[in-house]
Design a protein around this motif. Structure first.
Motif, PDB file in Angstrom:
ATOM      1  N   UNK A 153       0.925  -1.189  -0.050  1.00 44.43           N
ATOM      2  CA  UNK A 153       0.024  -0.186  -0.054  1.00 44.43           C
ATOM      3  C   UNK A 153       0.691   1.122   0.067  1.00 44.43           C
ATOM      4  N   UNK A 154       2.040   1.156   0.747  1.00 39.39           N
ATOM      5  CA  UNK A 154       2.906   2.313   0.713  1.00 39.39           C
ATOM      6  C   UNK A 154       3.452   2.736  -0.598  1.00 39.39           C
ATOM      7  N   UNK A 155       3.743   1.597  -1.341  1.00 38.43           N
ATOM      8  CA  UNK A 155       4.464   1.962  -2.586  1.00 38.43           C
ATOM      9  C   UNK A 155       2.998   2.627  -3.679  1.00 38.43           C
ATOM     10  N   UNK A 156       1.998   2.072  -3.456  1.00 38.64           N
ATOM     11  CA  UNK A 156       0.967   2.518  -4.095  1.00 38.64           C
ATOM     12  C   UNK A 156       0.667   4.291  -3.901  1.00 38.64           C
ATOM     13  N   UNK A 157       0.730   4.519  -2.556  1.00 37.20           N
ATOM     14  CA  UNK A 157       0.267   5.743  -2.186  1.00 37.20           C
ATOM     15  C   UNK A 157       1.661   6.529  -2.555  1.00 37.20           C
ATOM     16  N   UNK A 158       3.094   6.157  -2.546  1.00 40.46           N
ATOM     17  CA  UNK A 158       4.069   6.904  -3.237  1.00 40.46           C
ATOM     18  C   UNK A 158       3.908   7.203  -4.601  1.00 40.46           C
ATOM     19  N   UNK A 159       3.559   6.453  -5.226  1.00 40.27           N
ATOM     20  CA  UNK A 159       3.165   6.605  -6.689  1.00 40.27           C
ATOM     21  C   UNK A 159       2.262   7.639  -6.852  1.00 40.27           C
ATOM     22  N   UNK A 160       0.965   7.344  -6.165  1.00 39.80           N
ATOM     23  CA  UNK A 160      -0.250   8.509  -6.303  1.00 39.80           C
ATOM     24  C   UNK A 160       0.493   9.838  -5.897  1.00 39.80           C
ATOM     25  N   UNK A 161       1.276  10.195  -4.813  1.00 43.09           N
ATOM     26  CA  UNK A 161       1.853  11.212  -4.286  1.00 43.09           C
ATOM     27  C   UNK A 161       2.498  12.030  -5.648  1.00 43.09           C
ATOM     28  N   UNK A 162       3.353  10.774  -6.061  1.00 44.34           N
ATOM     29  CA  UNK A 162       4.200  11.555  -7.329  1.00 44.34           C
ATOM     30  C   UNK A 162       3.554  12.044  -8.366  1.00 44.34           C
ATOM     31  N   UNK A 163       2.249  11.357  -8.609  1.00 49.19           N
ATOM     32  CA  UNK A 163       1.655  11.741  -9.992  1.00 49.19           C
ATOM     33  C   UNK A 163       0.067  12.302  -9.646  1.00 49.19           C
ATOM     34  N   UNK A 164       0.129  12.752  -8.476  1.00 48.91           N
ATOM     35  CA  UNK A 164      -1.323  13.261  -8.032  1.00 48.91           C
ATOM     36  C   UNK A 164      -1.838  14.506  -9.162  1.00 48.91           C
ATOM     37  N   UNK A 165      -0.927  15.248  -9.741  1.00 50.12           N
ATOM     38  CA  UNK A 165      -1.418  16.144 -10.799  1.00 50.12           C
ATOM     39  C   UNK A 165      -2.161  15.615 -11.929  1.00 50.12           C
ATOM     40  N   UNK A 166      -1.459  14.225 -12.277  1.00 48.08           N
ATOM     41  CA  UNK A 166      -1.789  13.493 -13.572  1.00 48.08           C
ATOM     42  C   UNK A 166      -3.342  12.944 -13.863  1.00 48.08           C
ATOM     43  N   UNK A 167      -3.917  12.245 -12.865  1.00 43.47           N
ATOM     44  CA  UNK A 167      -5.194  11.709 -12.798  1.00 43.47           C
ATOM     45  C   UNK A 167      -5.837  11.916 -11.518  1.00 43.47           C
ATOM     46  N   UNK A 168      -7.171  11.994 -11.744  1.00 45.39           N
ATOM     47  CA  UNK A 168      -8.011  12.011 -10.340  1.00 45.39           C
ATOM     48  C   UNK A 168      -7.955  11.045  -9.453  1.00 45.39           C
ATOM     49  N   UNK A 169      -7.573   9.597 -10.008  1.00 42.01           N
ATOM     50  CA  UNK A 169      -7.334   8.589  -9.030  1.00 42.01           C
ATOM     51  C   UNK A 169      -6.308   8.717  -8.068  1.00 42.01           C
ATOM     52  N   UNK A 170      -5.253   9.350  -8.671  1.00 41.52           N
ATOM     53  CA  UNK A 170      -4.041   9.458  -7.737  1.00 41.52           C
ATOM     54  C   UNK A 170      -4.162  10.488  -6.769  1.00 41.52           C
ATOM     55  N   UNK A 171      -5.133  11.557  -7.137  1.00 38.79           N
ATOM     56  CA  UNK A 171      -5.377  12.536  -6.057  1.00 38.79           C
ATOM     57  C   UNK A 171      -6.401  12.015  -5.051  1.00 38.79           C
ATOM     58  N   UNK A 172      -7.151  11.092  -5.364  1.00 35.34           N
ATOM     59  CA  UNK A 172      -8.059  10.533  -4.561  1.00 35.34           C
ATOM     60  C   UNK A 172      -7.402   9.430  -3.556  1.00 35.34           C
ATOM     61  N   UNK A 173      -6.603   8.999  -4.093  1.00 38.24           N
ATOM     62  CA  UNK A 173      -5.770   8.142  -3.028  1.00 38.24           C
ATOM     63  C   UNK A 173      -5.030   8.754  -2.045  1.00 38.24           C
ATOM     64  N   UNK A 174      -4.388   9.952  -2.497  1.00 39.06           N
ATOM     65  CA  UNK A 174      -3.735  10.813  -1.547  1.00 39.06           C
ATOM     66  C   UNK A 174      -4.667  11.473  -0.309  1.00 39.06           C
ATOM     67  N   UNK A 175      -6.057  11.583  -0.912  1.00 36.48           N
ATOM     68  CA  UNK A 175      -6.992  12.289  -0.079  1.00 36.48           C
ATOM     69  C   UNK A 175      -7.591  11.098   0.906  1.00 36.48           C
ATOM     70  N   UNK A 176      -7.496   9.921   0.693  1.00 38.46           N
ATOM     71  CA  UNK A 176      -7.892   8.875   1.121  1.00 38.46           C
ATOM     72  C   UNK A 176      -6.955   7.970   1.803  1.00 38.46           C
ATOM     73  N   UNK A 177      -5.837   8.366   2.114  1.00 36.17           N
ATOM     74  CA  UNK A 177      -4.793   7.730   2.742  1.00 36.17           C
ATOM     75  C   UNK A 177      -5.245   7.043   4.114  1.00 36.17           C
ATOM     76  N   UNK A 178      -5.594   7.868   4.951  1.00 33.96           N
ATOM     77  CA  UNK A 178      -6.002   7.292   6.339  1.00 33.96           C
ATOM     78  C   UNK A 178      -6.973   6.399   6.132  1.00 33.96           C
ATOM     79  N   UNK A 179      -8.278   6.241   5.151  1.00 31.87           N
ATOM     80  CA  UNK A 179      -8.997   5.250   5.032  1.00 31.87           C
ATOM     81  C   UNK A 179      -8.399   3.999   4.682  1.00 31.87           C
ATOM     82  N   UNK A 180      -7.248   4.199   3.685  1.00 32.25           N
ATOM     83  CA  UNK A 180      -6.811   3.092   2.845  1.00 32.25           C
ATOM     84  C   UNK A 180      -5.901   2.326   4.132  1.00 32.25           C
ATOM     85  N   UNK A 181      -5.277   3.021   5.151  1.00 33.45           N
ATOM     86  CA  UNK A 181      -4.595   2.412   6.222  1.00 33.45           C
ATOM     87  C   UNK A 181      -5.637   1.621   7.122  1.00 33.45           C
ATOM     88  N   UNK A 182      -6.873   2.314   7.235  1.00 32.32           N
ATOM     89  CA  UNK A 182      -7.844   1.482   8.278  1.00 32.32           C
ATOM     90  C   UNK A 182      -8.477   0.310   7.266  1.00 32.32           C
TER      91      UNK A 182
END
Length: 171
Positions: free
Chosen positions: A116-145
């Motif tokens: 999960x940490x790798x996916x979040x890192x990729x999403x953080x690096x690409x958050x300006x490219x696609x809405x999904x990556x931005x959404x992953x960043x917003x939902x980090x706490x939920x993903x860990x839960x």
């Protein structure tokens, strides 16, 4: 059939089944019969799942064919998707096909477990490219839960309850 009913207070059945499969009987071949897709994450060379509703037997090959990800990465897809039956929200727009498209390493059978940490890192690096990556960043706490709630490899069972389970299985 010789059937033993095992019921331990304050422990969910899936946690008990996972604990028996992974820790109490670590060298036994195990077949889990359940409609709960969460058990797919446990499938390996000795643990398989029989789905009575689908009338399907899931081994590592079948998991890969049906879900397009190896069982070792199946939990990660569930973390992103969430689980409506358990009221666990996922990331908006993160269906299986999208997850595979945006995190293609998740489908690799030969690579080690994808985190999960790798996916979040990729999403953080690409958050300006696609809405999904931005959404992953917003939902980090939920993903860990979600990971904490859905994972079955290290179940949260008290030592006393573990002893009860072991005693019942051994008897």
């Amino acid at each position: 059939l010789p059937i033993t009913i095992l019921s331990i207070d304050n422990i969910e059945a899936d946690d008990t089944i996972a604990y028996i499969s992974t820790s109490v009987l670590p060298k036994s071949d195990i077949i889990i019969m359940s409609t709960d897709k969460d058990f797919i994450q446990l499938v390996d060379n000795r643990i398989s799942v029989w789905s009575p509703t689908k009338k399907k037997f899931y081994d590592t090959k079948e998991v890969l064919e049906d879900f397009e990800v190896p069982s070792k990465n199946y939990l990660l897809t569930r973390i992103f998707e969430g689980d409506k039956s358990d009221n666990i929200p996922g990331v908006r727009g993160a269906g299986l096909k999208t997850i595979i498209k945006r995190f293609p390493k998740i489908t690799d059978r030969d690579e080690p477990y994808y985190t999960l940490e790798e996916c979040i890192k990729i999403s953080d690096e690409k958050k300006d490219e696609l809405k999904l990556y931005e959404s992953v960043g917003i939902c980090k706490e939920q993903l860990f839960l979600n990971r904490k709630l859905m994972q079955l490899f290290k179940v949260d069972i008290t030592p006393g309850s573990k002893m009860k389970i072991m005693d019942i299985v051994e008897s």
